[in-house]
Design a protein around this motif. Structure first.
Motif, short mmCIF file in Angstrom:
data_model
loop_
_atom_site.label_atom_id
_atom_site.label_comp_id
_atom_site.label_asym_id
_atom_site.label_seq_id
_atom_site.Cartn_x
_atom_site.Cartn_y
_atom_site.Cartn_z
N ILE A 60 0.70 -1.10 -0.23
CA ILE A 60 0.04 0.26 -0.42
C ILE A 60 0.80 1.33 0.10
N SER A 61 1.84 1.22 1.06
CA SER A 61 2.87 2.28 0.60
C SER A 61 3.00 2.13 -0.70
N ALA A 62 3.88 1.52 -1.39
CA ALA A 62 4.83 1.85 -2.39
C ALA A 62 3.27 2.09 -3.17
N VAL A 63 3.11 1.66 -3.53
CA VAL A 63 0.91 2.14 -4.25
C VAL A 63 1.19 3.44 -4.80
N LYS A 64 1.07 4.51 -3.25
CA LYS A 64 0.37 5.66 -2.62
C LYS A 64 1.67 6.47 -3.45
N ILE A 65 3.30 5.81 -2.83
CA ILE A 65 4.22 7.06 -3.78
C ILE A 65 4.42 7.04 -5.13
N ARG A 66 3.96 6.06 -5.83
CA ARG A 66 4.88 5.51 -7.18
C ARG A 66 2.99 6.38 -7.36
N ILE A 67 1.93 6.73 -7.45
CA ILE A 67 0.82 7.69 -7.44
C ILE A 67 0.74 9.20 -7.61
N THR A 68 1.32 8.97 -6.59
CA THR A 68 2.37 10.53 -5.47
C THR A 68 3.24 10.83 -7.15
N LEU A 69 4.18 9.97 -7.32
CA LEU A 69 4.96 10.31 -8.33
C LEU A 69 4.74 11.18 -9.94
N GLU A 70 3.12 9.72 -10.17
CA GLU A 70 3.00 9.72 -10.93
C GLU A 70 2.19 11.13 -11.83
N LYS A 71 1.31 11.45 -10.77
CA LYS A 71 0.22 12.49 -10.66
C LYS A 71 1.35 14.02 -10.48
N ASN A 72 2.69 14.06 -10.39
CA ASN A 72 3.45 15.26 -9.85
C ASN A 72 3.95 15.26 -11.74
N ARG A 73 4.50 13.97 -12.32
CA ARG A 73 4.46 13.96 -13.28
C ARG A 73 3.61 14.77 -14.37
N LEU A 74 2.31 13.83 -14.28
CA LEU A 74 1.02 14.44 -14.99
C LEU A 74 1.47 15.76 -14.53
N ASP A 75 1.16 16.47 -13.58
CA ASP A 75 0.85 18.27 -13.19
C ASP A 75 2.32 18.79 -14.08
N SER A 76 3.05 18.18 -14.23
CA SER A 76 4.57 18.59 -15.17
C SER A 76 4.41 19.12 -16.41
N ILE A 77 3.72 17.41 -16.81
CA ILE A 77 3.51 17.55 -18.92
C ILE A 77 2.41 18.59 -18.83
N THR A 78 0.62 18.32 -17.77
CA THR A 78 -0.34 19.59 -18.46
C THR A 78 -0.25 20.90 -18.27
N SER A 79 1.32 21.42 -17.20
CA SER A 79 1.77 22.95 -17.62
C SER A 79 2.26 23.27 -18.43
N SER A 80 2.70 22.30 -18.97
CA SER A 80 4.40 22.48 -20.33
C SER A 80 4.00 23.09 -22.00
N SER A 81 4.63 24.20 -21.47
CA SER A 81 3.91 24.53 -22.74
C SER A 81 3.30 24.62 -24.21
N VAL A 82 3.34 23.19 -24.30
CA VAL A 82 2.98 22.10 -25.80
C VAL A 82 1.29 22.28 -25.32
N LEU A 83 1.50 21.87 -23.72
CA LEU A 83 0.00 21.53 -23.96
C LEU A 83 -1.18 22.99 -23.81
N ARG A 84 -0.46 24.38 -22.85
CA ARG A 84 -1.16 25.16 -23.04
C ARG A 84 -1.04 26.41 -23.98
N SER A 85 -0.01 25.93 -24.93
CA SER A 85 -0.53 27.11 -25.90
C SER A 85 0.24 26.55 -27.61
N PRO A 86 -0.43 25.06 -28.28
CA PRO A 86 0.21 24.80 -28.88
C PRO A 86 0.38 25.31 -30.44
N GLU A 87 -0.09 27.03 -30.48
CA GLU A 87 -0.16 27.25 -31.92
C GLU A 87 1.60 28.24 -31.07
#
Length: 405
Positions: free
Chosen positions: A279-306
């Motif tokens: 359970i602890s390992a899964v929670k840590i993995r979920i947190t890491l993947e969530k941070n990674r997703l946040d980083s991707i969604t905040s990138s310029s590619v997704l914010r302004s593709p034009e």
């Protein structure tokens, strides 16, 4: 006086000794020397001696087969037998009917001899021992179906490890046929591969009671077993050959059952521990993947593709301009080289030579390179820069020489 043959003499002396009650049952304490085991017949030949004297002795196969130990040179023994004469050689000798080692029981002597033999062969070496399975699915039990040992083993296994399946192989654990049945049981488990670990044993008893577990054939079968074997024979102070050759020795049959069965309470504790870790390992993995997703969604590619597209278009225009420039430079260079080569070829052209006042003479299409090749009256063709003329040779002149018609 009667004259006897040697055979008659030997027979007479033999009859005297055979009829002497004092020689019909004799007990001797002596040291063995010159020992010979006649393996084909099973007879044992030796000399019995003390500090001063020696007597030849023989123990026939029928009596020798009942020995629990192996006689050796230098061993002091107590023997019972009778004295008689061997007719063929005329030599009197001692015929042994029973033999016991002096100062130690026959079984103890046999035990030590076999123990020493198997140890020297490496059957007790620790590196040959197999580890016991952590969670055996099937547990084999080789013991008497009626003794207290089987009840203790089954009770402990069901209490500590109820998920384990018990495979019972009932055998005799003492008596003449016990060793053969024990050996066959170990072999059967390996042949059928029906257990992950095997317990072999019985409750306590005298050395005679436990003797089947000191059988050499059983020891070798346990040694070659592909299934780990736990020996639980007798009490804690009892030791058998089976204990030394088995993968694990337990002090009692009950202890053997405890060794092969992890307690269910401990198993549940381990499960809870690993559950918490997962359970602890899964929670840590979920947190890491969530941070990674946040980083991707905040990138310029997704914010302004034009903006990315515009950058790529600028980059494409720049590369196109570089390609055109490189093409023009390459073409200009190749054009310059072409004109240079054309000029060189034009300078070497025969027409260019003719334009300077030279002419080319030929006969029948073959260029005339020497005046010697011209004959008076020959028809030749003269090629000029602006045309040609057909001529007839009227005269030819060599350097420093004139000739004509």
């Amino acid at each position: 006086m009667a004259v006897l043959t040697v055979s008659q003499l030997n027979f007479y002396i033999k009859s005297l000794l055979d009829n002497d009650k004092n020689l019909s049952s004799v007990y001797l304490k002596a040291e063995i020397s010159n020992f010979t085991d006649h393996y084909r017949t099973g007879h044992l030949y030796m000399s019995l001696k003390d500090e001063k004297c020696t007597v030849k002795a023989v123990m026939f196969a029928g009596n020798a087969s009942r020995l629990k130990f192996r006689p050796e040179d230098g061993m002091t023994v107590l023997v019972r037998g009778y004295v008689s004469v061997y007719n063929i050689s005329g030599q009197y000798q001692f015929y042994i009917e029973d033999m016991q080692p002096d100062g130690i029981g026959a079984l103890s002597m046999a035990f030590e001899q076999l123990k020493r033999k198997l140890k020297e062969e490496g059957l007790f070496d620790p590196e040959h021992k197999q580890p016991l399975p952590l969670l055996p699915k099937r547990i084999g039990v080789i013991t008497s179906p009626t003794g207290a040992a089987v009840q203790d083993i089954c009770r402990i296994l069901k209490r500590r490890y109820p998920i384990g399946e018990i495979i019972m192989c009932p055998v005799l654990v003492q008596g003449e046929n016990a060793a053969a049945q024990l050996t066959a049981a170990v072999k059967r488990f390996n042949k059928l591969k029906c257990a992950d670990v095997v317990i072999i044993g019985r409750g306590g008893g005298s050395m005679e009671d436990l003797w089947a577990f000191n059988d050499e054939g059983l020891a070798r079968e346990i040694y070659h077993s592909k299934i780990p074997v736990v020996s639980g024979v007798g009490h804690e102070t009892d030791f058998t050959i089976c204990d030394f050759v088995a993968d694990v020795r337990a002090s009692t049959p009950s202890a053997a059952a405890e060794l092969v069965s992890p307690e269910d309470g401990a198993l549940y504790g381990n499960l809870e521990y690993y559950q918490r870790k997962i359970i602890s390992a899964v929670k840590i993995r979920i947190t890491l993947e969530k941070n990674r997703l946040d980083s991707i969604t905040s990138s310029s590619v997704l914010r302004s593709p034009e903006e990315i597209i515009r950058d790529k278009q600028i980059q494409l225009d720049f590369l196109t301009s570089q390609l055109k420039s490189a093409y023009k430079n390459c073409l200009s260079d190749k054009t310059s080289k072409f004109y240079s080569l054309t000029s060189k070829l034009d300078a070497l052209s025969p027409l260019r030579v003719l334009s300077r006042g030279y002419a080319i003479a030929s006969e029948n299409g073959n260029v005339i390179s020497s005046v010697e090749k011209i004959k008076i009256g020959s028809k030749i063709n003269i090629k000029f820069a602006d045309g040609s003329a057909d001529c007839t040779v009227m005269e030819r002149t060599l350097d420093n020489e004139k000739s004509g018609l």
